[in-house]
Write an enzyme that holds these catalytic residues in place. Sequence first.
Site, PDB file in Angstrom:
ATOM      1  CE1 TYR A 157     -13.693  -6.339   1.180  1.00 34.85           C
ATOM      2  CE2 TYR A 157     -11.808  -7.843   0.273  1.00 34.85           C
ATOM      3  CZ  TYR A 157     -12.356  -6.740   1.183  1.00 34.85           C
ATOM      4  OH  TYR A 157     -11.347  -6.332   2.035  1.00 34.85           O
ATOM      5  NE  ARG A 216      -9.044   8.522  -6.638  1.00 36.49           N
ATOM      6  CZ  ARG A 216      -9.439   8.033  -5.481  1.00 36.49           C
ATOM      7  NH1 ARG A 216      -8.595   7.209  -4.613  1.00 36.49           N
ATOM      8  NH2 ARG A 216     -10.507   8.330  -5.081  1.00 36.49           N
ATOM      9  NE  ARG A 257      -3.766  -0.687  -0.111  1.00 39.86           N
ATOM     10  CZ  ARG A 257      -4.897  -0.822   0.444  1.00 39.86           C
ATOM     11  NH1 ARG A 257      -5.179  -1.581   1.153  1.00 39.86           N
ATOM     12  NH2 ARG A 257      -5.833   0.357   0.220  1.00 39.86           N
ATOM     13  NE  ARG A 263      -4.583   2.646   2.953  1.00 40.76           N
ATOM     14  CZ  ARG A 263      -4.915   1.360   3.673  1.00 40.76           C
ATOM     15  NH1 ARG A 263      -4.007   1.137   4.552  1.00 40.76           N
ATOM     16  NH2 ARG A 263      -5.954   0.847   3.435  1.00 40.76           N
ATOM     17  CG  ASP A 281      -8.994  -2.619  -4.732  1.00 45.44           C
ATOM     18  OD1 ASP A 281      -8.377  -1.996  -3.554  1.00 45.44           O
ATOM     19  OD2 ASP A 281      -9.835  -3.416  -4.240  1.00 45.44           O
TER      20      ASP A 281
END
Length: 355
Positions: A161, A50, A37, A41, A86
């Site tokens: 998930y 972003r 990561r 972050r 991701d």
Amino acid sequence: MNAEQRTDQARHRTADSAFIRACRREPVPHTPVWFMRQAGRSLPEYRKVREGTGMLESCTRPDLVTEITLQPVRRHKVDAAIYYSDIVVPLKAIGLDLDIKPGVGPVVAEPITTRADLDRLRPLDPDDVGYVTEAVGMLTGELGATPLIGFAGAPFTLASYLVEGGPSRNHERTKALMYGDPQLWADLLDRLADITAAFLKVQIEAGVSAVQLFDSWAGALAPDDYRRSVMPASAKVFDAVAPYGVPRIHFGVGTGELLGLMGEAGADVVGVDWRVPLAEAARRVGPHKALQGNLDPAVLFAPEQAVRAKAHEVLESAKAAPGHVFNLGHGVLPNTDPDALTRLVEYVHTTTEAR
Ligand SMILES: Cc1c2[nH]c(c1CCC(=O)O)Cc1[nH]c(c(CCC(=O)O)c1C)Cc1[nH]c(c(CCC(=O)O)c1C)Cc1[nH]c(c(C)c1CCC(=O)O)C2
């Protein structure tokens, strides 16, 4: 250039890097470092680029992917880049209705509960993720001899998930399906293994130098259940990419009791969280695998001297492993001071260069 030539070229370009050498258990000029990561972050420059773009949308834009992947390499001088994406990107790419909610994680509109639901998990076609091929091509041009790590979510973590519909502490629905309908469970994991393998192949054929399989939530399982109900699907993924000869890293959290099996599933490098000292992990995994890890990410909130002392402990314990890639025991925490990461990279490099 065809896919095979690109893969070959990527292998040669980065073969002498400290990261690839450590994965292969060859002597290294210094212990290589990267951080799970590290892209996204904690970096202000990430938040800036972003701005106004959704997480999953940003993953489909090669210009943004390239910039965000390179940011931590420029800033921290880490030994490898990790491709900005991701674990749910391939699932979105085959048409599942899902999103990433800030501060929550992946959320699935219609969870998978029945056999009929499996039809929604169609195979991944490389054309579904053309932006990945494009972005990896841009990145390998920029990175030169610095390896680019591709990744995917492992079948169990993706299944969690999909079955829960979102993040879950206890994975109740997932385990209910696993124990209650073993055949449906096996078929679900098998489909996910094919999607994951196809997604990793796209990345390898586009030029990544190594791949990591994130089975982040596998630590929720007892060894017998992991062996019976999860390991075959993860092994299928590792077997599918084995012919390419790029290092394969296998990581999960809370997986102390599973480390031996996670190596057996087909990894070249086993990722270890901070709960198991690397010397003990080396004993559990055996002499034919390198290790990656394992500083507690929360240590980075302590004063500099304490960070160094804990990093030193990791490096000392790692001497028992036949190869070591320094990393955190899990991803960079969101409020981590980026300068603490930069200083940590420098510390690991300078102390291990002298050895
Ligand atoms: C379980 C998991 C996910 N995604 C991932 C995992 C496995 C790794 C792990 O165990 O931490 C993997 C992942 N997700 C992301 C990367 C990028 C590369 C990297 O720097 O490691 C990687 C390797 C980008 C991301 N993935 C996500 C972000 C944050 C999104 C944002 O900036 O808005 C990034 C940069 C979102 C995401 N996606 C997921 C979660 C739990 C979250 C966090 C939600 C939150 O707390 O906001 C699912």
